[in-house]
Motif scaffolding. Structure first.
Motif, PDB file in Angstrom:
ATOM      1  N   TYR A 795       0.857  -1.189   0.000  1.00 51.77           N
ATOM      2  CA  TYR A 795       0.000   0.000   0.000  1.00 51.77           C
ATOM      3  C   TYR A 795       0.891   1.236   0.000  1.00 51.77           C
ATOM      4  CZ  TYR A 795      -2.838   3.800   1.877  1.00 51.77           C
ATOM      5  OH  TYR A 795      -3.445   5.010   2.070  1.00 51.77           O
ATOM      6  N   ALA A 796       0.496   2.235  -0.757  1.00 50.50           N
ATOM      7  CA  ALA A 796       1.226   3.505  -0.787  1.00 50.50           C
ATOM      8  C   ALA A 796       0.245   4.657  -0.605  1.00 50.50           C
ATOM      9  CB  ALA A 796       1.986   3.664  -2.101  1.00 50.50           C
ATOM     10  N   LEU A 797       0.588   5.558   0.300  1.00 51.47           N
ATOM     11  CA  LEU A 797      -0.139   6.806   0.503  1.00 51.47           C
ATOM     12  C   LEU A 797       0.780   7.939   0.058  1.00 51.47           C
ATOM     13  CD1 LEU A 797      -2.441   8.572   1.714  1.00 51.47           C
ATOM     14  CD2 LEU A 797      -1.206   8.433   3.895  1.00 51.47           C
ATOM     15  N   VAL A 798       0.346   8.703  -0.942  1.00 54.47           N
ATOM     16  CA  VAL A 798       1.197   9.739  -1.534  1.00 54.47           C
ATOM     17  C   VAL A 798       0.466  11.074  -1.464  1.00 54.47           C
ATOM     18  CG1 VAL A 798       2.510  10.460  -3.551  1.00 54.47           C
ATOM     19  CG2 VAL A 798       2.161   8.027  -3.116  1.00 54.47           C
ATOM     20  N   ASP A 799       1.183  12.106  -1.017  1.00 56.99           N
ATOM     21  CA  ASP A 799       0.625  13.454  -0.956  1.00 56.99           C
ATOM     22  C   ASP A 799       1.594  14.403  -1.652  1.00 56.99           C
ATOM     23  OD1 ASP A 799      -1.374  15.428   0.292  1.00 56.99           O
ATOM     24  OD2 ASP A 799       0.567  16.216   0.936  1.00 56.99           O
ATOM     25  N   ASN A 828      -2.059  -3.124  -3.683  1.00 61.53           N
ATOM     26  CA  ASN A 828      -1.971  -4.408  -4.370  1.00 61.53           C
ATOM     27  C   ASN A 828      -2.145  -5.533  -3.368  1.00 61.53           C
ATOM     28  OD1 ASN A 828      -1.129  -4.104  -7.335  1.00 61.53           O
ATOM     29  ND2 ASN A 828       0.306  -2.729  -6.300  1.00 61.53           N
ATOM     30  N   LEU A 829      -2.802  -6.591  -3.796  1.00 60.85           N
ATOM     31  CA  LEU A 829      -2.967  -7.770  -2.943  1.00 60.85           C
ATOM     32  C   LEU A 829      -2.844  -9.014  -3.801  1.00 60.85           C
ATOM     33  CD1 LEU A 829      -3.699  -8.872  -0.095  1.00 60.85           C
ATOM     34  CD2 LEU A 829      -6.089  -8.892  -0.860  1.00 60.85           C
ATOM     35  N   MET A 830      -2.102 -10.005  -3.295  1.00 55.71           N
ATOM     36  CA  MET A 830      -1.949 -11.276  -3.984  1.00 55.71           C
ATOM     37  C   MET A 830      -2.204 -12.405  -2.986  1.00 55.71           C
ATOM     38  SD  MET A 830       0.066 -14.168  -4.400  1.00 55.71           S
ATOM     39  CE  MET A 830       1.670 -13.748  -3.755  1.00 55.71           C
ATOM     40  N   LEU A 831      -3.027 -13.360  -3.368  1.00 56.56           N
ATOM     41  CA  LEU A 831      -3.305 -14.545  -2.565  1.00 56.56           C
ATOM     42  C   LEU A 831      -3.056 -15.759  -3.440  1.00 56.56           C
ATOM     43  CD1 LEU A 831      -4.353 -15.355   0.279  1.00 56.56           C
ATOM     44  CD2 LEU A 831      -6.627 -15.577  -0.753  1.00 56.56           C
ATOM     45  N   GLU A 832      -2.193 -16.670  -2.977  1.00 53.65           N
ATOM     46  CA  GLU A 832      -1.816 -17.829  -3.784  1.00 53.65           C
ATOM     47  C   GLU A 832      -1.954 -19.114  -2.978  1.00 53.65           C
ATOM     48  OE1 GLU A 832       1.779 -19.237  -6.751  1.00 53.65           O
ATOM     49  OE2 GLU A 832       2.307 -18.133  -4.935  1.00 53.65           O
ATOM     50  N   ASN A 847      -5.651  -5.066  -7.709  1.00 49.16           N
ATOM     51  CA  ASN A 847      -4.916  -3.820  -7.859  1.00 49.16           C
ATOM     52  C   ASN A 847      -5.886  -2.653  -7.769  1.00 49.16           C
ATOM     53  OD1 ASN A 847      -3.908  -1.801 -10.459  1.00 49.16           O
ATOM     54  ND2 ASN A 847      -2.541  -2.078  -8.738  1.00 49.16           N
ATOM     55  N   TYR A 848      -5.564  -1.687  -6.901  1.00 52.80           N
ATOM     56  CA  TYR A 848      -6.398  -0.498  -6.733  1.00 52.80           C
ATOM     57  C   TYR A 848      -5.558   0.747  -7.001  1.00 52.80           C
ATOM     58  CZ  TYR A 848      -8.978   3.294  -4.493  1.00 52.80           C
ATOM     59  OH  TYR A 848      -9.613   4.482  -4.248  1.00 52.80           O
ATOM     60  N   VAL A 849      -6.108   1.662  -7.801  1.00 54.55           N
ATOM     61  CA  VAL A 849      -5.437   2.918  -8.139  1.00 54.55           C
ATOM     62  C   VAL A 849      -6.382   4.065  -7.796  1.00 54.55           C
ATOM     63  CG1 VAL A 849      -4.351   4.283  -9.943  1.00 54.55           C
ATOM     64  CG2 VAL A 849      -4.187   1.802 -10.009  1.00 54.55           C
ATOM     65  N   GLY A 850      -5.923   4.980  -6.951  1.00 55.44           N
ATOM     66  CA  GLY A 850      -6.747   6.110  -6.553  1.00 55.44           C
ATOM     67  C   GLY A 850      -6.894   7.151  -7.649  1.00 55.44           C
TER      68      GLY A 850
END
Length: 924
Positions: A795-799, A828-832, A847-850
Motif C-alpha cells: 500500500y502507498a499513501l502519496v501526498d 496491491n494484494l496477492m493470494l496464492e 490492484n487499486y489505483v486512486g
C-alpha cells in the motif's frame, strides 16, 4: 589484504536452490566418466554486504573435483549421481561445508554459500526440499536485503505466475508504482518525467516525441529476467530520476542446456468475434511491420508540395499536383470484420559450454481491442459547466509485438570475461477511430474518421568486459560500450471530418485542417554510451570488506523528428455531392478539378536535437561495523542540450534554438543499520536532476482530436533539481517473507509542469513552477500463512503539491494543486494457493489505483480527474508432466469502467472488457 572481488550488482544472485534432505554422506562417491552426470551450481556471497566472491575454491569432498567461482561468484560442479559434501574455501574466510546434497542424473541443484569472515568454520545440513522455481522470489528478496539502496524488485518467477504480458503489467504489482495509459510508469506519485529506465545497465532512448520515458509495453514479459525499481540513489547510477530508476535485466545465461516453447490463445468480451473495424494494410501487419504499403509515395518530392507562384519561383504546376494526389491510396474509412483471438508465442534457448555462454529468446504476440467511449468537453457559463463538445467514439486497435534477445559471453580466463548483449523490441498499433457528436464551435454535429498506424522499436547492443585484477590492489575493472536506437514511424495517418448540414439533412465533407488529411511522422532517437567502473577492495579496521568505486560515463544522444502534412483542399465543389463517402470523393477523376493536394507542413514541424552528458563519480561501500554500513559518494554531471527547429523547405527561415548547459554536483548517501541479521533500518539522502525532454523544448504543435488542445514546447525551460529523503524499515523473517515500512519526502526546485497557454485556441505547453513537494508512506507484506498458502500486499499513501507562478493572462484555474498523474492511494494484494501433490497453483491478484489528475483545468474549468479504479485477475496453472505445463488466466474480472470527471461531471467513460487466456509451455 584478502584477495577478493566483491561485485555490487546483487541482482545477479541466483538463490534458486533445490536442496534435498538426506543424511550425511557415509561413503565416497565414485566418478565414472561414462556415467550420466548432474550439476551442482550456485553463487558464493560475502555475509556482510551480499557482494559476490570470485576465485573461491569449491570442492566435492571425496571426489577430487575442484572448481573456482567466476567473476560473479558463480560455480558449476558436474558430478555423477550421489550424495555430496560441498566445501567452500576462500582466502582467510573460515571454510564452509554444506552436507547432504543429493544429486540425480540430469538434475541441476542450486547450492549458494554465504561466507562470513567473523565466524569459525562451520557445516550446514541440508534439511528442506525445494523446487528451483519457488526460490526465485527468495532470490529477489535476498538481493534486496543485501542491496546498498532502497529498492523493490520482481523476478521472472513472479512475472510468470502473474501471467503478465509486458513490463507495464509487471510494474503495476510493485509497491508505490502505478501505470498510466498502460504504458507510462509513475513511481511514488511522480509522473513519467521523473522516472528513468536502463536496460542491462545502459540508458535507453525513447520512441515518444513528447515524453522522456520509455513505453513499458514495448518489453515483452517473456524476455525479462527481473525488474528492479531503485528508489534511493547512489552515485554510480544515472542521476536523472526522482521517483525511481527502473532497471530491466533481460533473460540471462542458463547453467545447463535449456529449450522452452510456449503459446497462448485468448479472447476479450468486448472484442473477440464481435464486429471489429479494420482497413487494407500490408502483408506484414500481423508481425508489427509496415511493408511499405503506407509509405509516402515515391513521386512526392522532397520540396514542399504547393501550387507554383511566379513571385516566389517555387511550387508545382496543377498537373504535377494532380499526379501527386493520385499517387495516394484511396482508402479513408474502415470496414467491419470479425476480431481474431489474441495470441502469443515465445521460444527460449540457452546453454553454457565451458567458456562460452549463449542465450536466444524470441517473443511475438497479436492482440485486438475494441472499445466504445464517451467524451465530453465543457465550458463555463455563470460559474456552471456547460457542454460544448460531446462525442461518442468507436475505436478498434490491433497491437502486434516482436521481441528478440541474443547474447553471447566468452570467458577468456577465470578472471576475464567479454560479453555481447543484444535486445530488440518492435510494437505496432493499427488503430481505426470514428467519433460523432455535437460541436459547439460550429453549432452542429460532426463525424470524424481516422486511420492510424504507429510503429515503435527499440534496439540495444552492448559490448562489455569484466576483469578481476588480483595483483593490482585486488581490484575489478568493468567497462561497456552501448549503442541504442529508438524509432517511431507513423506513416500515412488519414483523417476526414464531416459536418451535419440541416438543409440537406446529411453529413457533408468539412473544409477544415483535419479533413482530407494525410500525415507522416518520423522520429529517430540514438544513444551512444561509454562507461567504466573501477572497484578497489580492502579490509577496514575491523577486517570487514570495504569498497572504493569510481569511473566516468559519456553519453551522446541525438534525435531527429520530422512531420509532413498533406491535405486534399476543396478547389471547386459546385455540383459535387459532398455527402458521399471519402472514397467516392477523392477519386482520381476529382483530384485536380475538385480537390487539390497541398502540403501544410509548418516551419516548426522538423527539429534536430543533441545532448552530451559527461559524468564522473566516486563512492564508497564502507561497513563501520557488522551492523552499520555506509554507501555513498558524489557524482559530477554536465549536460549540454541543444534543440534546433528549422524549415526543411526554406533555408532562409530563421528557426528557434533552445539550449541548456548545466553542471551539477549530485551527492548520494545511504546508511544501512542491521538491527538483526534479518532486519534492516535504512536512511537515504540524495540530490537528483530532471531535464526537459527535447520535445518540451521544441515549438512543434500537434492537435489530436477536434475540440482538444494543441501541445507546444517551451524553449526557455530550465532543468529541475530534487532533494530526496528516504527511510525504510524491513524485516525478512523467512527467505520468502518480508515486512517493510517506508517514508519518503522530496523537495523540487524549478519543477517542470504542463500548463495551458492563453492563446486564441487554448493549447498545452510547459513551464517551470515555483516549487513542489512530494511525500508518502509505503507498506509491504509477504507472508506464508499455511501449507501452500501465501499472501502478499503493498500500500502507498502519496501526498503532493505544486505551486505555479501567477503570470499575465493567467488561465490556470488553480495555481496550487497535486501533481498531475499522482494517485493518493495505491494498493496491491496477492493470494496464492499451491497444492504440491497435484502440482497445481491458483493465484488471485487485486490492484487499486486512486483518483488522479489527467488534465489541468483552465479559464475556470476544474481539473480533469481519472476516478479511482480496481482490477481483479486470476491465474491457474498445472504441470501435466515434467515438460508440459498449462495455465489459464482471467484479467479484469470485475470489468469496472474507466471514469474521468470534471467538476463532478462525466468527461470520459469506457470499458475494456474481460480477457481470458489459455497457454501451454513445453520445456526440453
Amino acid at each position: 589484504m584478502r584477495t577478493r572481488c566483491l561485485a555490487l550488482y546483487v541482482g545477479t544472485l541466483l538463490f534458486a536452490g533445490a536442496i534435498p534432505s538426506i543424511a550425511a554422506q557415509e561413503a565416497p562417491c565414485p566418478q565414472d566418466p561414462a556415467a550420466p552426470k548432474g550439476k551442482i551450481v550456485g553463487t558464493v556471497l560475502d555475509a556482510t554486504n551480499g557482494m559476490t566472491l570470485p576465485t573461491v575454491s569449491v570442492e566435492a569432498l571425496g571426489t577430487g573435483t575442484v572448481v573456482h567461482s567466476d567473476l560473479d561468484g558463480k560455480y558449476v560442479l558436474e558430478l555423477a549421481p550421489c550424495t555430496y559434501e560441498v566445501r567452500f574455501l576462500f582466502s582467510d574466510y573460515p571454510e564452509q561445508v554444506i552436507r547432504g546434497v543429493q544429486l540425480s542424473a540430469g538434475q541441476v541443484i542450486t547450492v549458494d554459500a554465504v561466507l562470513d569472515p567473523a565466524t569459525v568454520a562451520y557445516e550446514i545440513e541440508v534439511s528442506a526440499e525445494l523446487e528451483p522455481e519457488q526460490t526465485s522470489d527468495a532470490a529477489q528478496l535476498l538481493a534486496r536485503r543485501r542491496a546498498g539502496v532502497i529498492s523493490d524488485n520482481v523476478g521472472a518467477d513472479a512475472i510468470r505466475k502473474n501471467a503478465d504480458s509486458d513490463a507495464a503489467a509487471v510494474m503495476e504489482r510493485v509497491t508505490g508504482v502505478s501505470v498510466v495509459g498502460n504504458q507510462y510508469v509513475f513511481v511514488r506519485g511522480l509522473g513519467e518525467r521523473y522516472s528513468n529506465t536502463v536496460l542491462n545497465g545502459s540508458i535507453l532512448p525513447t520512441t515518444e516525441p513528447d515524453k522522456r520515458v520509455v513505453p513499458f509495453d514495448l518489453f515483452p514479459a517473456g524476455l525479462i529476467e527481473n525488474i528492479q525499481v531503485v528508489k534511493s540513489y547512489t552515485p554510480d547510477k544515472p542521476a536523472e530520476f526522482a521517483g525511481g530508476l527502473v532497471e530491466i535485466e533481460p533473460v540471462s545465461f542458463p547453467r545447463q542446456w535449456t529449450l522452452n516453447f510456449s503459446t497462448s490463445q485468448g479472447s476479450n468480451t468486448e472484442t473477440t468475434f464481435d464486429t471489429f473495424m479494420t482497413y487494407p494494410g500490408g502483408d506484414l501487419d500481423w508481425l508489427g511491420f509496415d511493408d511499405g504499403t503506407r509509405s509516402l509515395p515515391g513521386v512526392i518530392p522532397s520540396e514542399k508540395v504547393v501550387r507554383g507562384s511566379a513571385a516566389s519561383g517555387r511550387g508545382f504546376t496543377p498537373a504535377a499536383l494532380e499526379a501527386f494526389g493520385e499517387s495516394f491510396s484511396n482508402v479513408w474509412e474502415p470496414s467491419g470484420s470479425d476480431a481474431l483471438q489474441n495470441q502469443s508465442y515465445s521460444l527460449f534457448f540457452g546453454n553454457t559450454w565451458k567458456r562460452i555462454g549463449v542465450v536466444f529468446s524470441l517473443s511475438t504476440s497479436y492482440k485486438n481491442q475494441h472499445q466504445f467511449e464517451d467524451q465530453t468537453y465543457y465550458g463555463v457559463s455563470s460559474d456552471r459547466l456547460t457542454v460544448q463538445n460531446d462525442y461518442d467514439f468507436d475505436i478498434s486497435t490491433t497491437t502486434a509485438r516482436l521481441g528478440v534477445v541474443g547474447n553471447l559471453s566468452f570467458r577468456l580466463t577465470p578472471n576475464h570475461t567479454l560479453a555481447l548483449e543484444n535486445f530488440y523490441s518492435n510494437k505496432a498499433s493499427n488503430e481505426t477511430r470514428i467519433f460523432e457528436g455535437f460541436n459547439d464551435d460550429i453549432r452542429t454535429q460532426i463525424r470524424n474518421t481516422r486511420l492510424r498506424w504507429v510503429e515503435e522499436n527499440i534496439r540495444s547492443t552492448k559490448f562489455s568486459g569484466e576483469h578481476f585484477l588480483p595483483d593490482f590492489a585486488s581490484s575489478r575493472f568493468d567497462w561497456h560500450v552501448t549503442h541504442s536506437r529508438a524509432q517511431l514511424d507513423e506513416p500515412d495517418l488519414r483523417e476526414v471530418l464531416y459536418e451535419f448540414n440541416p438543409v440537406r439533412n446529411a453529413f457533408v465533407l468539412a473544409d477544415e485542417s483535419q479533413s482530407g488529411l494525410r500525415m507522416f511522422n518520423q522520429l529517430d532517437d540514438t544513444i551512444l554510451e561509454f562507461g567504466a567502473d573501477w572497484s578497489l577492495f580492502f579490509d577496514q579496521w575491523q577486517g570487514l570488506p570495504a569498497l572504493i568505486k569510481f569511473g566516468p560515463l559519456l553519453v551522446n544522444r541525438e534525435r531527429d523528428f520530422s512531420s509532413r502534412r498533406f491535405r486534399f483542399r476543396p478547389r471547386n465543389t459546385i455540383g459535387v455531392d459532398l455527402s458521399l463517402p471519402p472514397e467516392q470523393l477523392f477519386t482520381p477523376a476529382n483530384i485536380g478539378p475538385v480537390f487539390e493536394l497541398t502540403e501544410e507542413t509548418r516551419n516548426t514541424d522538423t527539429y534536430a536535437a543533441n545532448q552530451d552528458i559527461t559524468a564522473f563519480y566516486g563512492m564508497v561501500d564502507l561497513p563501520f561495523s557488522r551492523k552499520l554500513r555506509l554507501v555513498g559518494g558524489l557524482r559530477v554531471e554536465r549536460s549540454d542540450q541543444v534543440v534546433d527547429t528549422f524549415d526543411p523547405f526554406n533555408p532562409d527561415f530563421v528557426g528557434v534554438q533552445a539550449a541548456l548547459d548545466n553542471t551539477d554536483l549530485l551527492p548520494g548517501l545511504n546508511l544501512i543499520y542491521g538491527l538483526r541479521d534479518d532486519m534492516n533500518l535504512r536512511f537515504g539522502y540524495s540530490r537528483s536532476v530532471n531535464r526537459p525532454e527535447f520535445r518540451e523544448l521544441a515549438p512543434f504543435e500537434f492537435t489530436d482530436v477536434v475540440g482538444g488542445r494543441a501541445v507546444v514546447g517551451n524553449p526557455d525551460l530550465r532543468r529541475a533539481l530534487i532533494a530526496n529523503y528516504d527511510v525504510r524499515w524491513e524485516w525478512f523473517p523467512d527467505p520468502t517473507e518480508v515486512y517493510a515500512v517506508s517514508f519518503f519526502y522530496k523537495d523540487f526546485t524549478d519543477p517542470i509542469e504542463r500548463i495551458v497557454e492563453p492563446t486564441a485556441q487554448l493549447r498545452t505547453s510547459f513551464t517551470n513552477a515555483l516549487g513542489a513537494r512530494n511525500a508518502g508512506l509505503e507498506l509491504e507484506l509477504r507472508k506464508h500463512l499455511a501449507s501452500g498458502l501465501d499472501i502478499a500486499g503493498n500500500y502507498a499513501l502519496v501526498d503532493s503539491q505544486i505551486e505555479l507562478e501567477a503570470t499575465a493572462g493567467q488561465v490556470q484555474t488553480s495555481l496550487e494543486r497535486p501533481l498531475a498523474g499522482q494517485s493518493r492511494h495505491l494498493f496491491n494484494l496477492m493470494l496464492e494457493q499451491r497444492i504440491e501433490a497435484l502440482d497445481f497453483g491458483a493465484r488471485l491478484l487485486y490492484n487499486y489505483v486512486g483518483r488522479r489528475i489527467t488534465d489541468v483545468g483552465s479559464l475556470g474549468l476544474p481539473d480533469i480527474y481519472e476516478e479511482d479504479n480496481s482490477f481483479l485477475d486470476a491465474v491457474f496453472d498445472k504441470n501435466l508432466w515434467n515438460q508440459l505445463g498449462i495455465r489459464f488466466s482471467v484479467e479484469n474480472l470485475t470489468d469496472h469502467p474507466y471514469v474521468f470527471t470534471q467538476g463532478g461531471q462525466p468527461q470520459r467513460l469506457f470499458k475494456l472488457g474481460r480477457t481470458y487466456a489459455l497457454s501451454f509451455s513445453y520445456a526440453l
